[in-house]
Design an enzyme around this catalytic site. Structure first.
Site, mmCIF file in Angstrom:
data_model
loop_
_atom_site.group_PDB
_atom_site.id
_atom_site.type_symbol
_atom_site.label_atom_id
_atom_site.label_comp_id
_atom_site.label_asym_id
_atom_site.label_seq_id
_atom_site.Cartn_x
_atom_site.Cartn_y
_atom_site.Cartn_z
ATOM 1 N N GLY A 128 0.764 -1.142 -0.003
ATOM 2 C CA GLY A 128 0.104 -0.088 0.010
ATOM 3 C C GLY A 128 1.066 1.226 -0.003
ATOM 4 O O GLY A 128 1.965 1.053 0.365
ATOM 5 N N CYS A 129 0.182 2.301 -0.491
ATOM 6 C CA CYS A 129 1.185 3.677 -0.439
ATOM 7 C C CYS A 129 1.521 4.060 0.846
ATOM 8 O O CYS A 129 2.607 4.356 1.199
ATOM 9 C CB CYS A 129 0.414 4.733 -1.332
ATOM 10 S SG CYS A 129 -1.419 4.869 -0.553
ATOM 11 N N PHE A 130 0.466 4.173 1.847
ATOM 12 C CA PHE A 130 0.656 4.640 3.216
ATOM 13 C C PHE A 130 1.773 3.700 3.823
ATOM 14 O O PHE A 130 2.662 4.118 4.603
ATOM 15 C CB PHE A 130 -0.386 4.664 4.068
ATOM 16 C CG PHE A 130 -1.096 6.091 4.214
ATOM 17 C CD1 PHE A 130 -0.268 7.101 4.333
ATOM 18 C CD2 PHE A 130 -2.184 6.292 4.014
ATOM 19 C CE1 PHE A 130 -0.970 8.591 4.274
ATOM 20 C CE2 PHE A 130 -3.092 7.519 3.975
ATOM 21 C CZ PHE A 130 -2.476 8.567 4.121
ATOM 22 N N CYS A 133 5.492 4.027 2.606
ATOM 23 C CA CYS A 133 6.089 5.355 3.159
ATOM 24 C C CYS A 133 6.311 5.138 4.555
ATOM 25 O O CYS A 133 7.495 5.414 5.091
ATOM 26 C CB CYS A 133 5.130 6.482 3.003
ATOM 27 S SG CYS A 133 6.091 8.118 3.293
#
Length: 327
Positions: A128-130, A133
């Site tokens: 996932g993107c979150f 990061c």
């Protein structure tokens, strides 16, 4: 050439993936599937691709003609699709949804953590993107066994993180000049974050207290993480700022796109790139880690192409050396 099929090609991640693959020197898009747009030109939906391609969306899925297929579905649809369709065993799959990120049949596709496994995989679940990061900010600390106390995480994402389908919190008049929290302490990416950190550290008893924010910008994720240490500074349980910087530099020394930097990053440094920039500052027995990525690239389509390159023995950076914007 790597022959590619894209399912769910009409959304934001599908459009970014198409753009990247059109410019990839060793990839060829065989089909771009979208049932709702079948027969329409790809550039009529992804208008930034005018003049770049004559592809049209198709409802067909000729898996026998491709080497790899990307799933750009909304969350939940990938699992149903796999239950209802048979993909030939020689075709590799990269799923950008969350359905298989913790599934034993898929390799979790974070190259900074699982590059060797990705290279041998038939099925990769893109992070996932979150999650990408947040993990990139914490993985070196987990490897050193330093995540012993609850971690406070605040991260803000652009409107593209919500997908292309309009909603009450995505239209311009609500999103512009606004900021809001959502899914406090309950975001769906927490499970994969905890799994990766526990994998490196051996266990994870600490809580990851994650507060996500909706930002009034289009793309990117800006994340800060507060970590607490034990003992006197310089002890193994409470490294100095210099020792922590060395941990990060060593961990990401061979990473293709993740860089530890000595100045707090800005979001614009990574927008339109596949880079992740990580920075750490020490304050007594606490550290603040900052990490920034583009949610559609390193957080989605860019990382998916990075995984494809690894799976097919290509240079990890192939087709992804886009440049950032200066202002």
């Amino acid at each position: 050439m790597i022959k590619v099929g894209i399912l769910g090609a009409a959304g934001y991640t599908g459009g970014e993936l198409t753009r990247l693959l059109l410019n990839h020197p060793e990839a060829e898009i065989v089909f771009a599937n979208s049932e709702s747009n079948a027969g329409n030109r790809v550039s009529d939906v992804h208008e930034n691709l005018y003049g770049e391609t004559d592809l049209t969306f198709t409802a067909d899925m000729p898996f026998e003609r491709v080497d790899v297929v990307f799933f750009c579905f909304g969350h939940g649809k990938s699992k149903r699709f796999m239950e209802e369709h048979k993909i030939p065993a020689n075709v590799r799959v990269i799923d950008l949804a969350q359905d298989f990120r913790l599934a034993p049949e898929a390799v979790y596709g974070l190259p900074e953590l699982h590059k060797a496994d990705i290279a041998k995989a038939r099925f990769v679940a893109n992070p996932g993107c979150f999650a990408t990061c947040i993990q990139l900010g914490l993985l070196p600390l987990a490897k050193a066994g330093l995540l012993k106390h609850d971690v406070s995480v605040n991260a803000i994402t652009g409107s593209t993180g919500a997908g292309q389908k309009p909603g009450n919190t995505t239209h311009f008049s609500w999103r512009n000049d606004n900021i809001s929290v959502y899914k406090v302490f309950s975001h769906q990416h927490l499970a994969e974050i905890r799994h990766s950190l526990a994998e490196l550290q051996g266990s994870l008893d600490a809580s990851i207290d994650f507060i996500p924010y909706r930002g009034d910008f289009t793309r990117g994720i800006f994340c800060t993480e507060v970590v607490r240490f034990d003992g006197d500074e310089g002890a193994s349980s409470n490294p100095t700022a210099g020792q922590l910087a060395s941990l990060y530099e060593d961990f990401y020394r061979e990473a293709a796109f993740t860089y530890y930097i000595y100045k707090a990053p800005d979001l614009k440094q990574v927008v339109n790139t596949n880079k992740a920039l990580v920075h750490l500052e020490k304050f007594g027995n606490k550290a603040v880690v900052t990490c920034v990525i583009d949610n559609l690239l390193k957080g989605a389509a860019g990382q998916a192409v990075q995984n494809m390159n690894i799976m097919f023995g290509r240079d990890e950076t192939m087709g992804l050396k886009t440049k950032g914007i200066a202002f």
